[in-house]
Each structure stands twice: as structure tokens, then as C-alpha cells.
Design a protein around this motif. Sequence first.
Motif, PDB file in Angstrom:
ATOM      1  N   SER A 179       0.830  -1.208   0.000  1.00 32.23           N
ATOM      2  CA  SER A 179       0.000   0.000   0.000  1.00 32.23           C
ATOM      3  C   SER A 179       0.868   1.262   0.000  1.00 32.23           C
ATOM      4  CB  SER A 179      -1.012  -0.016   1.143  1.00 32.23           C
ATOM      5  OG  SER A 179      -0.339   0.051   2.360  1.00 32.23           O
ATOM      6  N   GLU A 180       1.982   1.248   0.710  1.00 31.56           N
ATOM      7  CA  GLU A 180       2.791   2.476   0.748  1.00 31.56           C
ATOM      8  C   GLU A 180       3.402   2.814  -0.618  1.00 31.56           C
ATOM      9  OE1 GLU A 180       5.678   2.643   3.902  1.00 31.56           O
ATOM     10  OE2 GLU A 180       6.417   4.610   3.222  1.00 31.56           O
ATOM     11  N   TYR A 181       3.845   1.796  -1.358  1.00 29.86           N
ATOM     12  CA  TYR A 181       4.531   2.070  -2.631  1.00 29.86           C
ATOM     13  C   TYR A 181       3.681   1.675  -3.839  1.00 29.86           C
ATOM     14  CZ  TYR A 181       8.371   2.763   0.531  1.00 29.86           C
ATOM     15  OH  TYR A 181       9.151   3.228   1.552  1.00 29.86           O
ATOM     16  N   ALA A 182       2.410   1.329  -3.593  1.00 31.72           N
ATOM     17  CA  ALA A 182       1.493   0.941  -4.677  1.00 31.72           C
ATOM     18  C   ALA A 182       2.109  -0.120  -5.583  1.00 31.72           C
ATOM     19  CB  ALA A 182       1.064   2.163  -5.480  1.00 31.72           C
ATOM     20  N   THR A 183       2.586  -1.191  -4.961  1.00 29.62           N
ATOM     21  CA  THR A 183       3.178  -2.275  -5.743  1.00 29.62           C
ATOM     22  C   THR A 183       2.261  -3.494  -5.659  1.00 29.62           C
ATOM     23  OG1 THR A 183       4.377  -3.032  -3.810  1.00 29.62           O
ATOM     24  CG2 THR A 183       5.545  -1.569  -5.286  1.00 29.62           C
ATOM     25  N   GLU A 184       2.386  -4.369  -6.637  1.00 27.92           N
ATOM     26  CA  GLU A 184       1.587  -5.614  -6.633  1.00 27.92           C
ATOM     27  C   GLU A 184       2.539  -6.798  -6.558  1.00 27.92           C
ATOM     28  OE1 GLU A 184      -0.995  -5.756 -10.125  1.00 27.92           O
ATOM     29  OE2 GLU A 184      -0.830  -3.577 -10.200  1.00 27.92           O
ATOM     30  N   TYR A 185       2.221  -7.753  -5.669  1.00 26.57           N
ATOM     31  CA  TYR A 185       3.063  -8.935  -5.510  1.00 26.57           C
ATOM     32  C   TYR A 185       2.849  -9.906  -6.673  1.00 26.57           C
ATOM     33  CZ  TYR A 185       5.007 -13.258  -3.775  1.00 26.57           C
ATOM     34  OH  TYR A 185       5.739 -14.407  -3.662  1.00 26.57           O
ATOM     35  N   ARG A 186       3.927 -10.517  -7.148  1.00 28.23           N
ATOM     36  CA  ARG A 186       3.840 -11.592  -8.138  1.00 28.23           C
ATOM     37  C   ARG A 186       4.824 -12.688  -7.746  1.00 28.23           C
ATOM     38  NH1 ARG A 186       0.297  -8.893  -9.498  1.00 28.23           N
ATOM     39  NH2 ARG A 186      -0.355  -8.185 -11.557  1.00 28.23           N
ATOM     40  N   ASN A 187       4.503 -13.949  -8.105  1.00 27.16           N
ATOM     41  CA  ASN A 187       5.569 -14.934  -7.977  1.00 27.16           C
ATOM     42  C   ASN A 187       6.609 -14.601  -9.054  1.00 27.16           C
ATOM     43  OD1 ASN A 187       5.017 -16.305 -10.456  1.00 27.16           O
ATOM     44  ND2 ASN A 187       3.341 -17.393  -9.450  1.00 27.16           N
ATOM     45  N   LEU A 188       7.805 -15.180  -8.943  1.00 28.00           N
ATOM     46  CA  LEU A 188       8.893 -14.730  -9.825  1.00 28.00           C
ATOM     47  C   LEU A 188       8.541 -14.950 -11.297  1.00 28.00           C
ATOM     48  CD1 LEU A 188      11.737 -13.543 -10.058  1.00 28.00           C
ATOM     49  CD2 LEU A 188      12.646 -15.871  -9.932  1.00 28.00           C
ATOM     50  N   ASP A 189       7.963 -16.102 -11.619  1.00 26.44           N
ATOM     51  CA  ASP A 189       7.679 -16.406 -13.031  1.00 26.44           C
ATOM     52  C   ASP A 189       6.716 -15.380 -13.626  1.00 26.44           C
ATOM     53  OD1 ASP A 189       9.183 -18.553 -12.353  1.00 26.44           O
ATOM     54  OD2 ASP A 189       7.683 -20.084 -12.831  1.00 26.44           O
ATOM     55  N   ASP A 190       5.680 -15.050 -12.879  1.00 27.68           N
ATOM     56  CA  ASP A 190       4.699 -14.083 -13.396  1.00 27.68           C
ATOM     57  C   ASP A 190       5.322 -12.691 -13.521  1.00 27.68           C
ATOM     58  OD1 ASP A 190       2.849 -16.073 -13.568  1.00 27.68           O
ATOM     59  OD2 ASP A 190       1.742 -15.516 -11.749  1.00 27.68           O
ATOM     60  N   LEU A 191       6.144 -12.333 -12.538  1.00 22.03           N
ATOM     61  CA  LEU A 191       6.803 -11.023 -12.618  1.00 22.03           C
ATOM     62  C   LEU A 191       7.659 -10.948 -13.885  1.00 22.03           C
ATOM     63  CD1 LEU A 191       8.453  -8.891  -9.910  1.00 22.03           C
ATOM     64  CD2 LEU A 191       9.874  -9.634 -11.809  1.00 22.03           C
ATOM     65  N   LEU A 192       8.414 -12.013 -14.146  1.00 24.85           N
ATOM     66  CA  LEU A 192       9.299 -12.009 -15.320  1.00 24.85           C
ATOM     67  C   LEU A 192       8.483 -11.909 -16.608  1.00 24.85           C
ATOM     68  CD1 LEU A 192      11.854 -14.799 -14.266  1.00 24.85           C
ATOM     69  CD2 LEU A 192      12.115 -12.318 -14.058  1.00 24.85           C
ATOM     70  N   ALA A 193       7.345 -12.583 -16.630  1.00 26.91           N
ATOM     71  CA  ALA A 193       6.534 -12.608 -17.858  1.00 26.91           C
ATOM     72  C   ALA A 193       5.832 -11.277 -18.111  1.00 26.91           C
ATOM     73  CB  ALA A 193       5.506 -13.732 -17.767  1.00 26.91           C
ATOM     74  N   GLU A 194       5.468 -10.566 -17.035  1.00 29.67           N
ATOM     75  CA  GLU A 194       4.654  -9.352 -17.199  1.00 29.67           C
ATOM     76  C   GLU A 194       5.456  -8.060 -17.314  1.00 29.67           C
ATOM     77  OE1 GLU A 194       1.243  -8.681 -14.529  1.00 29.67           O
ATOM     78  OE2 GLU A 194       1.368 -10.805 -14.047  1.00 29.67           O
ATOM     79  N   SER A 195       6.727  -8.098 -16.915  1.00 28.45           N
ATOM     80  CA  SER A 195       7.468  -6.826 -16.785  1.00 28.45           C
ATOM     81  C   SER A 195       8.138  -6.380 -18.083  1.00 28.45           C
ATOM     82  CB  SER A 195       8.546  -6.965 -15.708  1.00 28.45           C
ATOM     83  OG  SER A 195       7.958  -7.275 -14.473  1.00 28.45           O
ATOM     84  N   ASP A 196       8.144  -5.069 -18.292  1.00 29.79           N
ATOM     85  CA  ASP A 196       8.939  -4.491 -19.388  1.00 29.79           C
ATOM     86  C   ASP A 196      10.373  -4.266 -18.920  1.00 29.79           C
ATOM     87  OD1 ASP A 196       6.678  -4.178 -21.146  1.00 29.79           O
ATOM     88  OD2 ASP A 196       6.016  -2.594 -19.767  1.00 29.79           O
ATOM     89  N   PHE A 197      10.503  -3.902 -17.649  1.00 28.95           N
ATOM     90  CA  PHE A 197      11.820  -3.716 -17.028  1.00 28.95           C
ATOM     91  C   PHE A 197      11.858  -4.588 -15.783  1.00 28.95           C
ATOM     92  CE2 PHE A 197      10.884   0.100 -19.354  1.00 28.95           C
ATOM     93  CZ  PHE A 197      12.079   0.388 -20.005  1.00 28.95           C
ATOM     94  N   ILE A 198      12.964  -5.289 -15.589  1.00 27.59           N
ATOM     95  CA  ILE A 198      13.111  -6.135 -14.399  1.00 27.59           C
ATOM     96  C   ILE A 198      14.340  -5.637 -13.658  1.00 27.59           C
ATOM     97  CG2 ILE A 198      13.580  -8.489 -13.592  1.00 27.59           C
ATOM     98  CD1 ILE A 198      12.246  -9.221 -16.499  1.00 27.59           C
TER      99      ILE A 198
END
Length: 313
Positions: A179-198
Motif C-alpha cells: 500500500s505504501e509504494y502501490a506495488t503488486e506482488y507476483r511470484n517470480l515467473d509471473d513477474l518475469l513474464a509481465e514486466s517491461d523492465f526487471i
Amino acid sequence: MPQIPVLADNLPPLFLDLLGSDYEILPWEVSSQSTSLRRAEAIITYGHPKVDGPLLDRAPNVRVVSNHGVGVDHIDVAAANSRNIPVGNTPGCLDGSTADLTFALILATARNVVIGDHFARSAEFTVYEPSLLIGKEVNGATLGIVGLGRIGKQVAKRARAFDMRVLYHNRHRDLAAESEYATEYRNLDDLLAESDFIALNCPLTVETTNLISTAQFAMMKRSAILINMARGGVVDTDALYEALSTGRICGAGIDVTQPEPLPRNHPLLRLQNLVITPHLGSASDRTRRRMIELTIENLRAGLAGQPLLNRVI
Ligand code: 8YV
């Protein structure tokens, strides 16, 4: 008062100034015959010299190891603790500086800053051409942060100002940070698949060694850009070369490598879609001064038998 013998390597003038005259700085000579080790009452690790159990066994008088920096992967902390030698580090003061450089690498890689600089100076730049060096847009893109610790949170804060959507992966979900940084949790695989920048902002541990290898590159978008501000060992160097040279991902910005530095003829160093800096994450004037001050505070506390300001457990 006799000076206290401290083993340290290559301390810069500012460090020596701030230490003052209470200490005798012994050269980093750590062979089995080392008199430095036999005499030292404390160790300062500046850069990443290795400190392990066998070294500490040759240093019977050491009462504290004070590390200049946060990452302690070059120190066997368990070996030190089992000998009742506290290890101190300097968290907190370098978060902003390291997050700034994370963004510098994001922008430089995405917007062709380095290659553009070389081109703008070269004899080839004779006519302005609008289709030249069109990069990836940073604002509005999705950033995946691996390691939402102190530095990762500062990266998230900067990303919000760039109107980015921010995902993160950590060992544990952090609802307060979400909530403080408006971030969304992902497991690593999903984060890698969805991100433009990692952005890798995690420590190097047994779990994070080669965290990003061939299988992980295969999950990323072809347009993805990987930023490594963590430690070289978090990324499999051969897999990185393969991913960049075959176009599996679009680019990478790295501040750290494995090994560090890379051999001067390493093929990664010839790739145009790589921006590389020589481990400059915390290398800014205010931060470096504060790091030195904290290193000295930990040193003093350890020598006095008092709790360290920041002890690594
Ligand atoms: C320093 C670092 O450059 O804090 C860290 O983990 O890698 C850097 O900030 C390094 O520790 C220098 O001693």
C-alpha cells in the motif's frame, strides 16, 4: 594511548582522515605467515576482500569485522558469529543512491544514452535523422522489482514518479509496502513474464545465486530490459550473454558482474544492447561519506565490546 591495529585494504584518504590517529592500519596481508593477521584487533572490509573461518583462525585478537557496504556475501558471517566476532554493515544510507543508479541504468539502456553519446561524437553523425536510435518508453511501462527491501522500495518510489506500474517479488509478501509504494506482488515467473523492465535489487544468497538463468530469460518478453544492481552472481553470466546476443531479451543494464570485473576480452563487453557500470551503486559523495562514518561507528562499538549500530546476523 597506543594505536589499535586494524587490518584493512586500500582505504581512501577520507576514510583515513575520519578514522583519525587512534588506529594503526595494517596492510591486507592474510597468508598463514601474516603478522598483520596475528596483530589485528579489528578488520575493515573495504571493497570485497574475502573473510572466512580459516582467515579468522589466523587472527586470534580480532574483536569485530566492520564492512563498508551492505552486502556481506564476501564474509562468512556464521564463521565470525561462531567465534563471537560481530560483523557490522552500513544499511540505510545507500538506498537512495543505489536506487538513483538503478534508474540511470533503466533510462540509459531503454533510451540508448550510451550508444547515442558515442554516435553523437562520431564522424558518422552528419545529418539528423528522426528514425535514429528509437528506444523503449520508460514512463507508463511495467517495472518488476526482485527484492523489495530498502533499496527496492526506493526504486518503487522513483518508478511511481515515472507513472510506471510496479510489480515486486520477495521471499515474503509485504502488505504494508504494497500500500505504501502501490506495488503488486507476483511470484517470480509471473513477474518475469509481465514486466517491461526487471530490476534486481536483492542480496546474493544461496537462494538467489543464478536466480536468473536460461529458463528465466525464456519467460521474459522479447522487449524486456534486465537491470542488475544486486550482485553479479544473481544472474548466470553465460545465460545473460546468450539472451542478449540472440535477442531473447532486448537489453540489459548491469552494475555488477560475475566474475567482477569480467575478463577484458569477455564477449558480453562487445554487445551494443548492454550498458555496464563498474559497481557504482553507492558511489556518490554524500552516501560514501556516510558509509565510511557508519563503518567507523561499528568498528568503535565492536572494539569497545558494545552492540554494533548495524550487526549482520
Ligand atoms: C559498495 C555494495 O560499493 O553495499 C554494498 O553491498 O556493494 C557497495 O555499496 C561496497 O560494499 C564497497 O565496499
